[in-house]
Design an enzyme around this catalytic site. Structure first.
Site, mmCIF file in Angstrom:
data_model
loop_
_atom_site.group_PDB
_atom_site.id
_atom_site.type_symbol
_atom_site.label_atom_id
_atom_site.label_comp_id
_atom_site.label_asym_id
_atom_site.label_seq_id
_atom_site.Cartn_x
_atom_site.Cartn_y
_atom_site.Cartn_z
ATOM 1 C CG ASP A 207 -19.657 134.416 -24.739
ATOM 2 O OD1 ASP A 207 -20.092 134.086 -25.452
ATOM 3 O OD2 ASP A 207 -19.145 133.260 -23.653
ATOM 4 C CG HIS B 85 -18.791 130.247 -23.953
ATOM 5 N ND1 HIS B 85 -19.223 130.885 -22.791
ATOM 6 C CD2 HIS B 85 -18.656 129.061 -23.796
ATOM 7 C CE1 HIS B 85 -19.912 130.155 -22.824
ATOM 8 N NE2 HIS B 85 -20.052 128.701 -22.830
#
Length: 441
Positions: free
Chosen positions: A109, A106
């Site tokens: 992240d 993501h």
């Protein structure tokens, strides 16, 4: 002084070897031999194993009853870009030692989200440049990227289905950034996971409007990525509930219907997750069969749920029977279309040693490899295919074949039924097939 990128985070652990099923070495593969050919392809090509950035390098073991138990040595700097680079160093050390070819992420992240959209975009651009260097040095590739449009409080009512257009626009900007990052890193696919695309109560929800908005939003995102030269596949990941009471991407059949409704079926396929299938009341093999039947079996999130818990526990896969059935479907479907198998799984809260992350991935890879070998033997050496085909042999010729070819009318069926009289029962041989699967396992 330790220079950035020179530190070893997983000390004492080298490249994980394949040693075979007789090995007692816990840090070695027993069944996953990347170059071993199965059904005409090496194992690594069947699986395209990917490490999930979010669980492996961002997860701390926190739960609703307490803070995290995993104290990551790469997660200590107060400067967000320094922390992001150290996390990347640890991630690529882990992935290369594990011997996997891919990772997935993501957007946030990779680097912490900033207070403003512009600053977030600047942070993401800088860490993407650093990741490109890590990828070039290691040979590790990006299976897919995605955007986290569900954690921030602004997305409490969804992203593309949010009743506030301002939030929808912010989600569009964030997904544009995640797509730009994915394209810059040579990502092979892009995933949409509608973590909050659904509703908590129908009393305050216009379902038709929200579905229309989601369909239009996905079309806009596709058009943007294509305009930037993205050639990969877009995936939608179904999930029935949690955190929303009801999510619009409930299961494979629901998503396939949605994609056709909004004319997205030529660009999108499905990224299916084992634990999400369980929450929807299905088996993973069911979800894979539904997707494969419509040519939409794209990618897999590998994990499992806990049979005593009713939520998404994201445990590493180790159910050999379950995964063998999955591999039967994968082989008969001709493999995954575009995607691979990422370990969307997290360590348990009380698994706190650095080597535990290796042990978990080794076990998951071995489970899939062993299941693939079993499924290949079943399809090659057993009567499995023959028994299933015989159940439908009445459609292979004569009037059954004419029906499949669209040559009969309902009146024709009536006439045939009158002529054939009563029909003898034919066993489905379910128990025999279940025994057959267990025999090969």
């Amino acid at each position: 002084m330790v220079l950035l990128g020179d530190r070893e985070y997983f000390k004492g652990i080298g490249k994980i070897p394949y040693e075979g099923k007789e090995s007692d070495n816990p840090l070695a593969y027993k069944y996953y031999d990347p170059e071993r050919t199965v059904n005409g392809m090496p194992m690594k090509a069947h699986f395209k194993f990917a490490v999930a950035y979010w669980h492996s390098f961002c997860g701390t073991g926190a739960d609703p009853f307490g803070p995290g138990t995993l104290m990551h040595p790469w997660d200590v700097s107060e400067d967000p870009l320094t922390a992001a680079r150290q996390k990347a160093d640890a991630a690529f050390e882990f992935i290369t030692k594990l011997g996997f070819d891919y990772f997935c992420f993501h957007d946030f992240d990779l680097v912490a989200e900033a207070p403003t959209l512009l600053e977030s975009e600047n942070r993401l651009e800088k860490i993407v440049h650093y990741l490109k260097e890590k990828m070039e040095a290691s040979g590790v590739r990006l299976l897919w990227g995605t955007a986290n449009c569900f954690s921030h409080p602004r997305y409490m009512n969804g992203a593309s289905t949010n009743p506030d257009f301002r939030v929808l626009a912010r989600a569009g900007a964030q997904i544009k950034g995640a797509m730009d990052a994915t394209i810059a890193l040579g990502g092979e696919n892009y995933v949409f996971w509608g973590g909050r695309e659904g509703y908590m109560s129908l009393l305050n929800t216009q379902v038709g409007k929200e579905l229309d908005h989601m369909g239009r939003f996905l079309g806009m995102a596709r058009d943007y990525a294509r305009s930037q030269g993205f050639k990969g596949t877009f995936f939608i990941e179904p999930k029935p509930m949690e955190p929303m009471k009801h999510q619009y991407d409930y299961d494979a059949a629901t998503v396939i219907g949605f994609l056709h409704q909004y004319g997205l079926q030529d660009d999108f396929k499905l990224n299916l997750e084992v634990n999400h299938a369980t929450l929807a009341g299905h088996s993973m093999q069911h979800e894979m069969e539904i997707a494969a039947a419509r040519g939409m079996l794209g990618s897999i999130d590998a994990n499992r749920g806990d049979y005593q818990n009713g939520w998404d526990t994201d445990q590493f896969p180790n159910n050999l029977n379950e995964v063998t059935l999955m591999m039967l479907t994968l082989l008969e479907a001709g493999g995954l279309q575009g995607g691979g198998i990422n370990f969307d799984a997290k360590l348990r809260r009380n698994s706190t040693d650095p080597e535990d992350l290796f042990l978990a991935h080794i076990g998951g890879a071995d489970t899939f490899a062993r299941a693939l070998l079993i499924a290949d033997r079943i399809l090659r050496d057993s009567t499995y295919r023959q028994v299933r085909r015989q159940r439908y042999e009445s459609f292979e010729s004569g009037k059954g074949a004419a029906f499949e070819q669209g040559k009969l009318t309902l009146q024709d069926l009536h006439t045939i039924a009158l002529e054939q009289g009563e029909i003898p029962l034919q066993s489905g041989k379910q128990e025999m097939l279940e025994n057959l699967i267990n025999r090969y396992i």
